[in-house]
Design a protein around this motif. Structure first.
Motif, PDB file in Angstrom:
ATOM      1  N   GLY A  40      58.894  28.138  25.758  1.00  0.00           N
ATOM      2  CA  GLY A  40      57.477  27.832  25.597  1.00  0.00           C
ATOM      3  C   GLY A  40      56.720  27.777  26.909  1.00  0.00           C
ATOM      4  O   GLY A  40      55.552  27.396  26.940  1.00  0.00           O
ATOM      5  N   ALA A  41      57.355  28.162  28.004  1.00  0.00           N
ATOM      6  CA  ALA A  41      56.722  28.127  29.315  1.00  0.00           C
ATOM      7  C   ALA A  41      55.846  29.344  29.562  1.00  0.00           C
ATOM      8  O   ALA A  41      54.952  29.308  30.406  1.00  0.00           O
ATOM      9  N   LEU A  42      56.085  30.402  28.837  1.00  0.00           N
ATOM     10  CA  LEU A  42      55.332  31.639  28.969  1.00  0.00           C
ATOM     11  C   LEU A  42      54.903  32.055  27.571  1.00  0.00           C
ATOM     12  O   LEU A  42      55.752  32.268  26.707  1.00  0.00           O
ATOM     13  N   PRO A  61      51.223  31.860  39.237  1.00  0.00           N
ATOM     14  CA  PRO A  61      52.180  30.755  39.042  1.00  0.00           C
ATOM     15  C   PRO A  61      53.595  31.254  38.746  1.00  0.00           C
ATOM     16  O   PRO A  61      54.572  30.672  39.220  1.00  0.00           O
ATOM     17  N   LEU A  62      53.706  32.342  37.999  1.00  0.00           N
ATOM     18  CA  LEU A  62      55.024  32.876  37.667  1.00  0.00           C
ATOM     19  C   LEU A  62      55.714  33.445  38.902  1.00  0.00           C
ATOM     20  O   LEU A  62      56.920  33.265  39.078  1.00  0.00           O
ATOM     21  N   ARG A  63      54.956  34.087  39.768  1.00  0.00           N
ATOM     22  CA  ARG A  63      55.538  34.591  41.023  1.00  0.00           C
ATOM     23  C   ARG A  63      56.025  33.442  41.898  1.00  0.00           C
ATOM     24  O   ARG A  63      57.100  33.499  42.491  1.00  0.00           O
ATOM     25  N   MET A  64      55.208  32.380  41.967  1.00  0.00           N
ATOM     26  CA  MET A  64      55.592  31.223  42.770  1.00  0.00           C
ATOM     27  C   MET A  64      56.841  30.555  42.184  1.00  0.00           C
ATOM     28  O   MET A  64      57.766  30.206  42.924  1.00  0.00           O
ATOM     29  N   ALA A  65      56.891  30.406  40.872  1.00  0.00           N
ATOM     30  CA  ALA A  65      58.060  29.802  40.218  1.00  0.00           C
ATOM     31  C   ALA A  65      59.298  30.665  40.442  1.00  0.00           C
ATOM     32  O   ALA A  65      60.392  30.147  40.685  1.00  0.00           O
ATOM     33  N   LEU A  81      59.936  24.419  33.339  1.00  0.00           N
ATOM     34  CA  LEU A  81      59.266  23.150  33.631  1.00  0.00           C
ATOM     35  C   LEU A  81      58.344  23.289  34.836  1.00  0.00           C
ATOM     36  O   LEU A  81      57.203  22.833  34.830  1.00  0.00           O
ATOM     37  N   LEU A  82      58.852  23.917  35.871  1.00  0.00           N
ATOM     38  CA  LEU A  82      58.092  24.129  37.096  1.00  0.00           C
ATOM     39  C   LEU A  82      56.830  24.943  36.818  1.00  0.00           C
ATOM     40  O   LEU A  82      55.753  24.636  37.330  1.00  0.00           O
ATOM     41  N   LEU A  83      56.953  25.959  35.992  1.00  0.00           N
ATOM     42  CA  LEU A  83      55.811  26.798  35.645  1.00  0.00           C
ATOM     43  C   LEU A  83      54.727  25.977  34.955  1.00  0.00           C
ATOM     44  O   LEU A  83      53.539  26.131  35.243  1.00  0.00           O
ATOM     45  N   GLY A  84      55.128  25.091  34.060  1.00  0.00           N
ATOM     46  CA  GLY A  84      54.163  24.217  33.403  1.00  0.00           C
ATOM     47  C   GLY A  84      53.432  23.336  34.401  1.00  0.00           C
ATOM     48  O   GLY A  84      52.216  23.147  34.314  1.00  0.00           O
ATOM     49  N   TYR A  85      54.172  22.777  35.358  1.00  0.00           N
ATOM     50  CA  TYR A  85      53.553  21.934  36.379  1.00  0.00           C
ATOM     51  C   TYR A  85      52.621  22.731  37.281  1.00  0.00           C
ATOM     52  O   TYR A  85      51.547  22.263  37.647  1.00  0.00           O
ATOM     53  N   LEU A  86      53.021  23.933  37.661  1.00  0.00           N
ATOM     54  CA  LEU A  86      52.166  24.770  38.507  1.00  0.00           C
ATOM     55  C   LEU A  86      50.860  25.117  37.795  1.00  0.00           C
ATOM     56  O   LEU A  86      49.792  25.103  38.411  1.00  0.00           O
ATOM     57  N   ASN A  87      50.946  25.435  36.508  1.00  0.00           N
ATOM     58  CA  ASN A  87      49.734  25.730  35.737  1.00  0.00           C
ATOM     59  C   ASN A  87      48.833  24.505  35.647  1.00  0.00           C
ATOM     60  O   ASN A  87      47.616  24.603  35.750  1.00  0.00           O
ATOM     61  N   ARG A  88      49.438  23.330  35.453  1.00  0.00           N
ATOM     62  CA  ARG A  88      48.659  22.095  35.361  1.00  0.00           C
ATOM     63  C   ARG A  88      47.978  21.784  36.693  1.00  0.00           C
ATOM     64  O   ARG A  88      46.817  21.377  36.732  1.00  0.00           O
ATOM     65  N   ILE A  89      48.675  21.976  37.786  1.00  0.00           N
ATOM     66  CA  ILE A  89      48.095  21.739  39.114  1.00  0.00           C
ATOM     67  C   ILE A  89      46.904  22.662  39.335  1.00  0.00           C
ATOM     68  O   ILE A  89      45.854  22.234  39.817  1.00  0.00           O
ATOM     69  N   GLU A  90      47.041  23.922  38.966  1.00  0.00           N
ATOM     70  CA  GLU A  90      45.944  24.879  39.137  1.00  0.00           C
ATOM     71  C   GLU A  90      44.722  24.459  38.324  1.00  0.00           C
ATOM     72  O   GLU A  90      43.594  24.516  38.804  1.00  0.00           O
ATOM     73  N   THR A  91      44.943  24.012  37.092  1.00  0.00           N
ATOM     74  CA  THR A  91      43.850  23.548  36.239  1.00  0.00           C
ATOM     75  C   THR A  91      43.156  22.333  36.858  1.00  0.00           C
ATOM     76  O   THR A  91      41.919  22.260  36.907  1.00  0.00           O
ATOM     77  N   LEU A  92      43.938  21.384  37.342  1.00  0.00           N
ATOM     78  CA  LEU A  92      43.370  20.188  37.953  1.00  0.00           C
ATOM     79  C   LEU A  92      42.597  20.521  39.226  1.00  0.00           C
ATOM     80  O   LEU A  92      41.545  19.922  39.494  1.00  0.00           O
TER      81      LEU A  92
END
Length: 110
Positions: A40-42, A61-65, A81-92
């Motif tokens: 569910g990460a992608l 985010p996927l490249r960074m992960a 999990l990391l991808l979810g956090y990276l997406n959340r950070i970008e949104t914030l």
């Protein structure tokens, strides 16, 4: 001195990329991307065609992960999990920039 050739593509975040293109851009295999979808990460975009399409917003985010996976020898579940956090950070970060833009007399901080 040896000259290196780089593949460069300009992606608009509003565009869509195929699974094969995403695999090539992010240096992950199609099987790895399938596993990230299982976690569910992608999530592919809703589309009536048979080919799965993804928003170009997921590329960075996927490249960074993927890079962090390689650097720290992470399993794909952890990458998810990391991808979810990276997406959340970008949104914030976008929300903070938007709020800062509405403050009188403040210059946006980068």
């Amino acid at each position: 001195m040896e000259q290196q050739l780089l593949d460069v593509a300009w992606l608009d975040a509003r565009e869509a990329v195929t699974l094969a293109e995403l695999a090539q851009i992010c240096a992950l295999s199609v099987d790895e991307l399938d596993e990230l979808m299982d976690y569910g990460a992608l999530v592919p975009m809703q589309d009536v065609r048979q080919e799965r399409l993804f928003s170009a917003e997921c590329v960075m985010p996927l490249r960074m992960a993927g890079k962090l996976r390689q650097d720290f020898d992470l399993d794909l579940f952890t990458v998810g999990l990391l991808l979810g956090y990276l997406n959340r950070i970008e949104t914030l970060e976008r929300q903070v920039q938007s709020l800062q833009a509405h403050l009188p007399g403040n210059v946006p901080v980068e």
